[in-house]
Design an enzyme around this catalytic site. Sequence first.
Site, mmCIF file in Angstrom:
data_model
loop_
_atom_site.group_PDB
_atom_site.id
_atom_site.type_symbol
_atom_site.label_atom_id
_atom_site.label_comp_id
_atom_site.label_asym_id
_atom_site.label_seq_id
_atom_site.Cartn_x
_atom_site.Cartn_y
_atom_site.Cartn_z
ATOM 1 N N VAL A 86 -10.685 92.539 25.842
ATOM 2 C CA VAL A 86 -9.913 93.774 25.905
ATOM 3 C C VAL A 86 -8.508 93.516 25.364
ATOM 4 O O VAL A 86 -7.786 92.655 25.859
ATOM 5 C CB VAL A 86 -9.845 94.312 27.348
ATOM 6 C CG1 VAL A 86 -9.027 95.607 27.390
ATOM 7 C CG2 VAL A 86 -11.244 94.549 27.903
ATOM 8 N N LYS A 87 -8.144 94.277 24.348
ATOM 9 C CA LYS A 87 -6.864 94.098 23.669
ATOM 10 C C LYS A 87 -5.860 95.116 24.195
ATOM 11 O O LYS A 87 -6.099 96.325 24.125
ATOM 12 C CB LYS A 87 -7.075 94.267 22.158
ATOM 13 C CG LYS A 87 -5.955 93.785 21.264
ATOM 14 C CD LYS A 87 -6.410 93.921 19.811
ATOM 15 C CE LYS A 87 -5.384 93.452 18.823
ATOM 16 N NZ LYS A 87 -5.852 93.698 17.431
ATOM 17 N N LEU A 88 -4.740 94.608 24.717
ATOM 18 C CA LEU A 88 -3.742 95.441 25.384
ATOM 19 C C LEU A 88 -2.358 95.186 24.799
ATOM 20 O O LEU A 88 -2.040 94.054 24.430
ATOM 21 C CB LEU A 88 -3.727 95.139 26.887
ATOM 22 C CG LEU A 88 -5.038 95.456 27.617
ATOM 23 C CD1 LEU A 88 -5.317 94.421 28.681
ATOM 24 C CD2 LEU A 88 -4.960 96.854 28.225
#
Length: 224
Positions: A86-88
């Site tokens: 998950v890219k945040l």
Amino acid sequence: MKFFIDTASLAQIKEAQDLGILDGVTTNPSLMAKEGITGTDRVMKHYVDICNIVDGDVSAEVIATEYDAMVREGEDLAALHPNITVKLPMTRNGVKAIKYFADKGIKTNCTLVFSAGQALLAAKAGATYVSPFIGRLDDVSTDGVQLIEQIRTIYDNYGYNTQILAASVRHPMHIIQCAEIGADVATCPLSAIVALFDHPLTAIGLEKFLADHKKAAQQQVASK
């Protein structure tokens, strides 16, 4: 050093995979749009298609900016495939979400990092990867590779397990410089990766070897 390819193009991902040097993929909404992939359902399916090609981590970026929405979206992305990271974004809500996912054992990539302080916060929150954008720093007359060096020193000082993922890599020298400094990953366009194959002396040497082989074969035939 791991090689990730920064694209949403399935053809380019397959090409890099076929070379035998691909460790993962990063992508973002801009890269998805470039490939004509729009709409939540199509984007989600495309992430699964990518994961089915590469045997490695695939960064899937959340669009939400509020904490609760980031968590919901990130959970949906993580549920797509075990390879999803998950890219945040490097924001207060993004770092809070990184901590949430780290506690759940879900891999994360903290993106849009432009300072050592930001990288330190991401590591303390438990990010799997931190993505300093070295090319964009170069664009504003700041040494992007020097930032990688700063982060490497800080992480080594304190034993952080967060991997440094050099992003916004523009050319093969960026890759070599990041490897020299000790970046864990470089995510690059395919053109930067394949450019590492090329050297004029290799081409000249191969041409000479083939010419000598052909000459020897002709002489052998003539002697019969």
